[in-house]
Design an enzyme around this catalytic site. Sequence first.
Site, PDB file in Angstrom:
ATOM      1  N   LYS A 165       0.337 -10.768   6.338  1.00 21.34           N
ATOM      2  CA  LYS A 165       0.657  -9.455   6.904  1.00 21.34           C
ATOM      3  C   LYS A 165      -0.619  -8.910   7.517  1.00 21.34           C
ATOM      4  CE  LYS A 165       2.035  -4.714   5.985  1.00 21.34           C
ATOM      5  NZ  LYS A 165       2.113  -3.617   4.996  1.00 21.34           N
ATOM      6  N   SER A 223       0.829  -1.212   0.000  1.00 21.15           N
ATOM      7  CA  SER A 223       0.000   0.000   0.000  1.00 21.15           C
ATOM      8  C   SER A 223       0.860   1.257   0.000  1.00 21.15           C
ATOM      9  CB  SER A 223      -0.924  -0.005   1.216  1.00 21.15           C
ATOM     10  OG  SER A 223      -1.774  -1.121   1.193  1.00 21.15           O
ATOM     11  N   ASN A 224       1.990   1.228   0.730  1.00 20.39           N
ATOM     12  CA  ASN A 224       2.872   2.392   0.752  1.00 20.39           C
ATOM     13  C   ASN A 224       3.619   2.575  -0.564  1.00 20.39           C
ATOM     14  OD1 ASN A 224       2.919   3.714   3.557  1.00 20.39           O
ATOM     15  ND2 ASN A 224       2.907   1.530   3.997  1.00 20.39           N
TER      16      ASN A 224
END
Length: 314
Positions: free
Chosen positions: A177, A53-54
Amino acid sequence: MGSTVNSAPPPPGIYVPAVVFYDENEEIDLAATEAHVLRLAKGGVTGILVQGSNGEAQHLSHDERKLLIRHARDALNENGFEHVLVIAGTGAQSTKETKKLCVDAKEAGASHVLVLTPSVWPPQMNKERIIKFHRDIADASPIPTMIYNFPIVTAGLNVDSDIIGELAQHPNLVGTKLSCADVGKLHRLTSTLPPTKFATFPGSSAVYLQGLVSGSAGVISALTNVVPKVHVEVRRLWKEGKLQEAEKLQALLGHGEWELQKLGSISGIKAVVSKHFGYGNTNVRGPLTPQDLQAAGAAATAKLAELIAIEKAL
């Protein structure tokens, strides 16, 4: 995949969902992105997660995704970091596209893939469909897959420990995760699934040490973009039984993670890294907007500043 032989999970350690840098026209800045990957590797991370996502995965074309995976792998290999893994985020909104992204990731040099649950139609994604989706991907993927649970970016879908535990029986599904940062969920998984078969990572530095105490495989966290050495140090202290020292650093990590979140996470990471480490810039792809640290004020990054001072001293 078509095999009943268990695939291997990524080894325990510190993984970083690396940001990607852009120029003023929102085109990929390969030089700055490479500088970032190499600083993280020099900081002692076990692996680089490309297109988490980052990494603004949803803002990238398929060709750009392959380019960034390949560029990370090549940069690591050419600079003596062959041992550092490259994991690729491959979640998409259809099973078909996700399968393709898994094949692309393998071709570009990734060792594992991390897969978000589709979320355009949350009411349709019941337990049976979530399980079928991840099994279908694990069946088709040429490299081991991991479940990425991040309710904020999946319209509130929160994959529970029962579902993850059931999926963990698949021979090509090797980890998760947990960006939900649910330590109870993490502990339920670590206490029932052998770490040699299934790696459970918290997705937040705010519960990094708590996760280690609960049997996690390490961490995959945004804050590692800023202070990889501090994360390595926490793990070292914990392994040596120096819990009080580890707790002091963990407290700072919790504050630093919160400051990054308030700065917009991706935007905040780029602003902080470009200010303190001599490469990159604050550019993001719209609809995200850059973060102005000067306008935010010194108090907005007070704990991050403490962490960065420790990072540079390690």
